[in-house]
Design a protein around this motif. Structure first.
Motif, mmCIF file in Angstrom:
data_model
loop_
_atom_site.group_PDB
_atom_site.id
_atom_site.type_symbol
_atom_site.label_atom_id
_atom_site.label_comp_id
_atom_site.label_asym_id
_atom_site.label_seq_id
_atom_site.Cartn_x
_atom_site.Cartn_y
_atom_site.Cartn_z
ATOM 1 N N HIS A 39 0.818 -1.225 0.000
ATOM 2 C CA HIS A 39 0.000 0.000 0.000
ATOM 3 C C HIS A 39 0.849 1.271 0.000
ATOM 4 O O HIS A 39 0.323 2.369 0.230
ATOM 5 C CB HIS A 39 -0.932 0.007 1.218
ATOM 6 C CG HIS A 39 -1.974 -1.058 1.160
ATOM 7 N ND1 HIS A 39 -2.981 -1.179 2.109
ATOM 8 C CD2 HIS A 39 -2.181 -2.074 0.286
ATOM 9 C CE1 HIS A 39 -3.756 -2.209 1.809
ATOM 10 N NE2 HIS A 39 -3.278 -2.768 0.710
ATOM 11 N N ALA A 40 2.130 1.126 -0.233
ATOM 12 C CA ALA A 40 3.021 2.290 -0.204
ATOM 13 C C ALA A 40 2.745 3.228 -1.378
ATOM 14 O O ALA A 40 2.370 2.795 -2.469
ATOM 15 C CB ALA A 40 4.475 1.835 -0.224
ATOM 16 N N ARG A 41 2.961 4.522 -1.144
ATOM 17 C CA ARG A 41 2.779 5.555 -2.167
ATOM 18 C C ARG A 41 4.104 6.280 -2.386
ATOM 19 O O ARG A 41 4.938 6.355 -1.471
ATOM 20 C CB ARG A 41 1.693 6.547 -1.738
ATOM 21 C CG ARG A 41 0.338 5.894 -1.456
ATOM 22 C CD ARG A 41 -0.611 6.888 -0.805
ATOM 23 N NE ARG A 41 -1.872 6.267 -0.430
ATOM 24 C CZ ARG A 41 -2.975 6.283 -1.188
ATOM 25 N NH1 ARG A 41 -2.945 6.899 -2.372
ATOM 26 N NH2 ARG A 41 -4.088 5.705 -0.792
ATOM 27 N N PRO A 42 4.299 6.824 -3.572
ATOM 28 C CA PRO A 42 5.572 7.514 -3.862
ATOM 29 C C PRO A 42 5.919 8.609 -2.866
ATOM 30 O O PRO A 42 7.087 8.798 -2.524
ATOM 31 C CB PRO A 42 5.342 8.085 -5.266
ATOM 32 C CG PRO A 42 4.350 7.174 -5.888
ATOM 33 C CD PRO A 42 3.431 6.777 -4.770
ATOM 34 N N ARG A 43 4.907 9.331 -2.383
ATOM 35 C CA ARG A 43 5.190 10.433 -1.455
ATOM 36 C C ARG A 43 5.718 9.953 -0.101
ATOM 37 O O ARG A 43 6.218 10.757 0.691
ATOM 38 C CB ARG A 43 3.932 11.280 -1.248
ATOM 39 C CG ARG A 43 2.753 10.531 -0.656
ATOM 40 C CD ARG A 43 1.588 11.497 -0.416
ATOM 41 N NE ARG A 43 0.394 10.837 0.078
ATOM 42 C CZ ARG A 43 -0.577 10.361 -0.692
ATOM 43 N NH1 ARG A 43 -0.469 10.466 -2.021
ATOM 44 N NH2 ARG A 43 -1.638 9.791 -0.175
ATOM 45 N N GLU A 44 5.594 8.656 0.167
ATOM 46 C CA GLU A 44 6.099 8.118 1.430
ATOM 47 C C GLU A 44 7.587 7.746 1.355
ATOM 48 O O GLU A 44 8.190 7.422 2.375
ATOM 49 C CB GLU A 44 5.284 6.889 1.842
ATOM 50 C CG GLU A 44 3.823 7.216 2.138
ATOM 51 C CD GLU A 44 2.965 5.980 2.361
ATOM 52 O OE1 GLU A 44 1.751 6.140 2.589
ATOM 53 O OE2 GLU A 44 3.504 4.857 2.281
ATOM 54 N N ILE A 45 8.152 7.781 0.156
ATOM 55 C CA ILE A 45 9.570 7.487 -0.019
ATOM 56 C C ILE A 45 10.365 8.790 0.062
ATOM 57 O O ILE A 45 10.164 9.706 -0.724
ATOM 58 C CB ILE A 45 9.851 6.802 -1.371
ATOM 59 C CG1 ILE A 45 8.994 5.536 -1.525
ATOM 60 C CG2 ILE A 45 11.336 6.472 -1.487
ATOM 61 C CD1 ILE A 45 9.367 4.431 -0.577
ATOM 62 N N ASP A 46 11.241 8.859 1.048
ATOM 63 C CA ASP A 46 12.113 10.027 1.224
ATOM 64 C C ASP A 46 13.507 9.629 0.735
ATOM 65 O O ASP A 46 14.309 9.065 1.478
ATOM 66 C CB ASP A 46 12.146 10.436 2.691
ATOM 67 C CG ASP A 46 12.963 11.707 2.931
ATOM 68 O OD1 ASP A 46 13.655 12.144 1.987
ATOM 69 O OD2 ASP A 46 12.906 12.244 4.047
ATOM 70 N N PHE A 47 13.794 9.934 -0.540
ATOM 71 C CA PHE A 47 15.086 9.547 -1.099
ATOM 72 C C PHE A 47 16.230 10.333 -0.474
ATOM 73 O O PHE A 47 17.346 9.835 -0.354
ATOM 74 C CB PHE A 47 15.076 9.747 -2.620
ATOM 75 C CG PHE A 47 14.279 8.706 -3.359
ATOM 76 C CD1 PHE A 47 14.821 7.463 -3.631
ATOM 77 C CD2 PHE A 47 12.985 8.979 -3.776
ATOM 78 C CE1 PHE A 47 14.086 6.497 -4.307
ATOM 79 C CE2 PHE A 47 12.240 8.016 -4.448
ATOM 80 C CZ PHE A 47 12.798 6.772 -4.719
ATOM 81 N N GLY A 48 15.941 11.567 -0.044
ATOM 82 C CA GLY A 48 16.985 12.377 0.562
ATOM 83 C C GLY A 48 17.501 11.772 1.856
ATOM 84 O O GLY A 48 18.705 11.787 2.126
ATOM 85 N N ASN A 49 16.587 11.235 2.664
ATOM 86 C CA ASN A 49 16.977 10.627 3.938
ATOM 87 C C ASN A 49 16.977 9.102 3.880
ATOM 88 O O ASN A 49 17.160 8.441 4.912
ATOM 89 C CB ASN A 49 16.029 11.086 5.048
ATOM 90 C CG ASN A 49 16.169 12.561 5.345
ATOM 91 O OD1 ASN A 49 17.272 13.071 5.483
ATOM 92 N ND2 ASN A 49 15.042 13.270 5.440
ATOM 93 N N SER A 50 16.741 8.548 2.689
ATOM 94 C CA SER A 50 16.740 7.092 2.497
ATOM 95 C C SER A 50 15.817 6.412 3.500
ATOM 96 O O SER A 50 16.238 5.597 4.322
ATOM 97 C CB SER A 50 18.157 6.527 2.626
ATOM 98 O OG SER A 50 19.012 7.081 1.661
#
Length: 388
Positions: free
Chosen positions: A270-281
């Protein structure tokens, strides 16, 4: 109380150690009190028998009322005994005295705070805290909460009913587990240990206790709990990983993320793209869909980020990362995907003529495998629970 204003001395470690009781300067009550010149409020008391102890005398700003001009007045004098010396050394005594004096200058009475903390500790019996734990932690987050409640009620509560939490020691936990193992209830013992680990972690977080008695507890005699699943071997995991590579999107990448992170199936499904923080991994799972009252932050390794970057991009309103309907709804059909995963893995095993056979397992066992590997690396139960 002795008139400490006339007896002051610049304390040193050696001076405190050599100081003896002097009846010529001692007051009528027989206890000699000397104030430290370098730390106002710090008192060294010496009894006729030579016992020495530090205390701090202070006044709390505001307890004496307020002047017409609005200035806060200090109240009556209070005393807090810091401890005997030895073992309490001069440096530590000065640090504690300064902390208490600073709090008093800010209108806080540390003595009252200590009394309140002690009162709360003595009110925190296992029986009372057990009810809070079930209502606040287990019921809202676990669908099978009745099983957790039943296991602890039957096998723990009778032993610790009125026992205060801060009095529970590791030996008390071992005593319960020893009894279960002796009766042949090793699987139940494993369940009890698991639920108690969650209970004490919850109590620590709410500052109901200062130390976790189950932290570092080892029980090699407890059998595995079939309901909790099993850990896959390294060889099994390699074939499952390669099989997931063959499956492709959406399930191949999804299964790989479950293996790498040990999270629940729907945490990624159920993950969404906005839940991925690439800056903080990190994956930031909001409370709205996580089994907790706060967001869950999952650190993402470079291997995890590599998998995510290979997933087809989603654009609003199609914002589920894993979906078979253009991102409009989260992915479904796990049973068929799991069967395809196992079939591919068995095919790889046969093609390489290995004697290995993939034993029965569930997707949930990726979590069990993750916890087992963390335990093998030396991480304690508290850290493993936090990761999972």
């Amino acid at each position: 109380m002795a008139d400490i204003s006339r007896r002051k001395k610049r304390f040193t470690e050696q001076g405190v150690e050599r100081l003896n009781y002097d009846p010529k300067v001692a007051p009528a009550n027989g206890r000699l009190e000397i104030a430290d010149e370098l730390c106002p409020g710090l008192i060294l008391r010496v009894t006729p028998k030579g016992a020495k102890s530090f205390s701090v005398i202070y006044k709390v700003v505001g307890e004496g009322g307020v002047t017409p001009a609005g200035r806060l007045l200090a109240g009556k004098q209070h005393r807090i005994t810091l401890g005997t010396t030895p073992p309490l050394d001069l440096k530590t005594a000065r640090e504690r005295a300064r902390e208490i004096m600073l709090a008093a200058s800010q209108g806080r009475d540390v003595r009252r705070e200590l009394i309140e903390a002690s009162r709360k500790r003595h009110q925190n019996t296992f029986d009372a805290t057990f009810e809070r734990f079930i209502e606040q932690e287990i019921k809202p987050s676990i669908s099978s909460w009745k099983n957790v409640e039943r296991v602890l009620r039957l096998h723990v509560r009778p032993h610790w009913n009125e026992k205060r939490l801060h009095e529970i020691r590791r030996a008390d936990i071992h005593e319960i587990l020893d009894g279960l193992v002796t009766r042949g209830l090793t699987a139940t013992g494993s369940e009890v240990r698991k639920h108690l680990s969650r209970f004490f972690n919850w109590a620590i977080e709410r500052e109901l206790i200062g130390e976790n008695p189950i932290l570092g507890l080892k029980r090699s005699d407890l059998g595995s709990n079939e309901e909790a699943g099993r850990a896959l071997s390294d060889a099994e995991l390699r074939f499952v990983w390669r099989s997931a590579c063959r499956l492709g999107y959406p399930f191949g990448a999804l299964f790989q993320l479950l293996i790498l992170t040990g999270q629940r199936r729907n945490d990624w499904a159920h993950a969404r793209p906005r839940e991925i923080d690439f800056g903080n991994s990190a994956l930031e799972i909001p409370t709205s869909r996580y089994k907790s009252r706060r967001d869950h932050i999952v650190p993402l390794s470079s291997a995890v980020l590599d998998v995510i970057k290979r997933v087809p991009a989603c654009a609003p309103p199609n914002d589920f990362i894993f979906s078979s309907r253009d991102g409009r709804v989260p992915v479904s059909g796990f049973s068929r995907a799991k069967a395809a995963l196992d079939s591919q893995a068995e095919e790889l095993m046969n093609s390489e003529q290995t004697t290995l056979s993939l034993q029965n397992y569930r997707l949930h066992d990726f979590r069990v495998t993750c916890e087992t590997r963390l335990a093998n690396l030396g991480f304690n139960q508290e850290i493993r629970d936090a990761v999972l």
